[in-house]
Design a protein around this motif. Structure first.
Motif, mmCIF file in Angstrom:
data_model
loop_
_atom_site.group_PDB
_atom_site.id
_atom_site.type_symbol
_atom_site.label_atom_id
_atom_site.label_comp_id
_atom_site.label_asym_id
_atom_site.label_seq_id
_atom_site.Cartn_x
_atom_site.Cartn_y
_atom_site.Cartn_z
ATOM 1 N N GLN A 143 0.821 -1.315 0.027
ATOM 2 C CA GLN A 143 -0.092 -0.078 0.175
ATOM 3 C C GLN A 143 0.826 1.241 -0.064
ATOM 4 O OE1 GLN A 143 -3.825 -0.064 1.875
ATOM 5 N NE2 GLN A 143 -2.988 1.359 3.594
ATOM 6 N N GLN A 144 1.937 1.247 0.850
ATOM 7 C CA GLN A 144 2.724 2.402 0.648
ATOM 8 C C GLN A 144 3.510 2.421 -0.581
ATOM 9 O OE1 GLN A 144 5.429 3.117 4.090
ATOM 10 N NE2 GLN A 144 4.135 2.381 5.777
ATOM 11 N N VAL A 145 3.855 1.574 -1.242
ATOM 12 C CA VAL A 145 4.514 1.553 -2.648
ATOM 13 C C VAL A 145 3.849 2.224 -3.426
ATOM 14 C CG1 VAL A 145 5.463 0.145 -4.446
ATOM 15 C CG2 VAL A 145 5.975 -0.596 -2.169
ATOM 16 N N LYS A 146 2.413 1.830 -3.410
ATOM 17 C CA LYS A 146 1.452 2.544 -4.342
ATOM 18 C C LYS A 146 1.125 4.070 -4.182
ATOM 19 C CE LYS A 146 0.563 1.223 -7.415
ATOM 20 N NZ LYS A 146 1.386 1.517 -8.692
ATOM 21 N N GLN A 147 1.217 4.408 -2.827
ATOM 22 C CA GLN A 147 0.964 5.621 -2.327
ATOM 23 C C GLN A 147 2.231 6.643 -2.617
ATOM 24 O OE1 GLN A 147 0.394 5.434 1.870
ATOM 25 N NE2 GLN A 147 -1.715 4.760 1.661
ATOM 26 N N ARG A 148 3.292 6.144 -2.771
ATOM 27 C CA ARG A 148 4.477 6.735 -3.226
ATOM 28 C C ARG A 148 4.388 6.805 -4.762
ATOM 29 N NH1 ARG A 148 9.508 5.771 0.642
ATOM 30 N NH2 ARG A 148 8.659 5.357 2.680
ATOM 31 N N GLY A 149 3.827 6.082 -5.471
ATOM 32 C CA GLY A 149 3.644 6.135 -6.889
ATOM 33 C C GLY A 149 4.662 5.463 -7.840
ATOM 34 N N HIS A 150 4.931 4.210 -6.960
ATOM 35 C CA HIS A 150 6.026 3.134 -7.615
ATOM 36 C C HIS A 150 5.018 2.202 -8.269
ATOM 37 C CE1 HIS A 150 9.626 4.728 -5.911
ATOM 38 N NE2 HIS A 150 8.973 4.626 -4.518
ATOM 39 N N THR A 151 5.824 1.616 -9.360
ATOM 40 C CA THR A 151 5.261 0.279 -9.991
ATOM 41 C C THR A 151 5.381 -0.690 -9.050
ATOM 42 O OG1 THR A 151 5.535 1.015 -12.409
ATOM 43 C CG2 THR A 151 5.211 -1.475 -12.018
ATOM 44 N N LEU A 152 4.248 -1.675 -9.036
ATOM 45 C CA LEU A 152 4.271 -2.723 -8.035
ATOM 46 C C LEU A 152 4.115 -4.053 -8.844
ATOM 47 C CD1 LEU A 152 4.390 -4.314 -5.400
ATOM 48 C CD2 LEU A 152 1.989 -3.485 -4.783
ATOM 49 N N LEU A 153 4.888 -4.882 -8.713
ATOM 50 C CA LEU A 153 4.779 -6.583 -9.351
ATOM 51 C C LEU A 153 4.467 -7.419 -8.282
ATOM 52 C CD1 LEU A 153 7.438 -6.289 -11.923
ATOM 53 C CD2 LEU A 153 5.172 -5.170 -12.172
ATOM 54 N N ALA A 154 3.532 -8.314 -8.365
ATOM 55 C CA ALA A 154 3.347 -9.093 -7.278
ATOM 56 C C ALA A 154 3.473 -10.591 -7.815
ATOM 57 C CB ALA A 154 1.943 -9.220 -6.617
ATOM 58 N N VAL A 155 4.096 -11.636 -6.844
ATOM 59 C CA VAL A 155 3.910 -13.128 -7.148
ATOM 60 C C VAL A 155 3.273 -13.466 -5.967
ATOM 61 C CG1 VAL A 155 5.440 -15.309 -7.439
ATOM 62 C CG2 VAL A 155 6.017 -13.051 -8.173
ATOM 63 N N THR A 156 2.192 -14.547 -6.225
ATOM 64 C CA THR A 156 1.318 -14.773 -5.240
ATOM 65 C C THR A 156 0.765 -16.143 -5.694
ATOM 66 O OG1 THR A 156 -0.308 -14.058 -3.489
ATOM 67 C CG2 THR A 156 -0.880 -13.502 -6.005
ATOM 68 N N SER A 157 -0.113 -16.802 -4.848
ATOM 69 C CA SER A 157 -0.923 -17.887 -5.193
ATOM 70 C C SER A 157 -2.385 -17.363 -5.284
ATOM 71 C CB SER A 157 -0.708 -19.154 -4.380
ATOM 72 O OG SER A 157 -1.658 -19.941 -4.474
ATOM 73 N N LEU A 158 -2.837 -17.238 -6.427
ATOM 74 C CA LEU A 158 -4.165 -16.918 -6.493
ATOM 75 C C LEU A 158 -5.224 -17.780 -5.960
ATOM 76 C CD1 LEU A 158 -4.338 -15.073 -10.088
ATOM 77 C CD2 LEU A 158 -4.492 -14.178 -7.839
ATOM 78 N N ALA A 159 -4.970 -19.073 -6.015
ATOM 79 C CA ALA A 159 -5.573 -19.866 -5.670
ATOM 80 C C ALA A 159 -5.836 -19.941 -3.882
ATOM 81 C CB ALA A 159 -5.194 -21.612 -5.783
ATOM 82 N N HIS A 160 -4.903 -19.737 -3.281
ATOM 83 C CA HIS A 160 -4.603 -19.657 -1.927
ATOM 84 C C HIS A 160 -5.283 -17.931 -1.162
ATOM 85 C CE1 HIS A 160 -2.686 -20.699 2.107
ATOM 86 N NE2 HIS A 160 -2.941 -19.507 2.221
ATOM 87 N N THR A 161 -4.818 -17.201 -2.041
ATOM 88 C CA THR A 161 -5.232 -15.712 -1.690
ATOM 89 C C THR A 161 -6.812 -15.660 -1.944
ATOM 90 O OG1 THR A 161 -4.604 -13.612 -1.616
ATOM 91 C CG2 THR A 161 -5.116 -14.560 -3.829
ATOM 92 N N HIS A 162 -7.421 -16.259 -2.652
ATOM 93 C CA HIS A 162 -8.861 -16.122 -2.832
ATOM 94 C C HIS A 162 -9.618 -16.929 -1.674
ATOM 95 C CE1 HIS A 162 -8.692 -13.844 -6.274
ATOM 96 N NE2 HIS A 162 -8.549 -14.905 -7.085
ATOM 97 N N GLN A 163 -8.955 -18.019 -1.120
ATOM 98 C CA GLN A 163 -9.415 -18.900 -0.049
ATOM 99 C C GLN A 163 -9.025 -18.399 1.372
ATOM 100 O OE1 GLN A 163 -10.192 -22.794 -0.887
ATOM 101 N NE2 GLN A 163 -8.972 -22.481 -2.826
#
Length: 260
Positions: A143-163
């Protein structure tokens, strides 16, 4: 003894061969579904480096392995800085006992203060890895990264995060804040092989995470070379001239990257 082990493996569906098969399925899905995102991520990272920026990478728990795969290792790019919650003790005066506690990744204040430990420039880019994508320290940094105006790339498990639940007060998860998301293809719970009691064993996110990290590294280097730019890559310190080359490259970025 070995025959008994084979019987146990067959009855539970757990074996080295079975893990290999399931892991390769995850890797194949990664290649089939995430290549477009990986190419775009490589393009964004290469553009960051071409304009003098640094890639800041961050993960907590076992996702620290992803950040370590990208930063400060032989064959990796020099202008990659690894963020780590332990730096709150080294650079922000936090108690080592607090910083080393297993629950630190759920500490909102840790996320609020982490970026203050580093030299960050406007042209820098952030690459954050979290299998669940929901813990407070991860989401707060994102959230702070985006507030500062930086590009943010994420690596995550969509299957896990949705549950899984969101543990940040905003109710947000990592993937909802990122400009680009790469799905590491890990299932809910991360582990691949079913046990008789209904639990699962043998995680995959570190395997696909390392593959994503090295594919990104290769893609970034290829794009830099296409533009006629130097690929600032660490050599192993255990080959002739490696330390000298590395020191020259590290000095260029001064305090913007973590010392190796």
């Amino acid at each position: 003894m070995s025959q008994q082990r084979e019987v146990n493996d067959a009855s539970t569906g757990v074996s080295m061969e079975r893990y290999w098969q399931e892991a390769m399925r995850s890797v194949t899905r990664l290649q089939q579904t995430q290549m477009e995102g990986l190419r775009e991520a490589a393009r964004l990272c290469a553009a960051c480096l071409a304009r003098g920026g640094v890639i800041h990478t961050y993960g907590t728990g076992h996702s620290r392995a992803f950040a370590m795969e990208l930063a400060g290792r032989a064959g990796g790019l020099v202008p990659v800085n690894r963020l780590d919650l332990e730096d709150l003790a080294l650079r922000a005066g936090w108690s080592p006992e607090v910083v080393m506690h297993p629950d630190i990744e759920r500490d909102l204040q840790a996320g609020k203060e982490l970026l203050g430990c580093y030299h960050i420039e406007p042209e820098d880019l952030f690459l954050i890895c979290s299998n669940s994508g929901g813990n407070a320290a991860i989401v707060e940094v994102a959230q702070q990264v985006k507030q500062r105006g930086h590009t943010l790339l994420a690596v995550t498990s969509l299957a896990h995060t949705h549950q899984s639940p969101a543990r940040h007060p905003s109710g947000k998860k990592l993937y909802e804040l990122a400009d680009l998301v790469i799905d590491n293809q890990a299932p809910f719970g991360d582990a691949l092989l079913a046990l008789p009691d209904g639990s699962t064993a043998c995680a995959i996110s570190s395997v696909t995470g390392a593959l994503i990290a090295q594919m990104l590294t290769a893609g970034i280097i290829a794009l830099l070379l296409e533009q006629g730019l130097e690929a600032p890559v660490y050599l192993s310190a255990n080959v002739p001239g490696g330390m000298e080359r590395n020191n020259r490259l590290v000095q260029y970025y001064a305090d913007r990257i973590r010392p190796v």
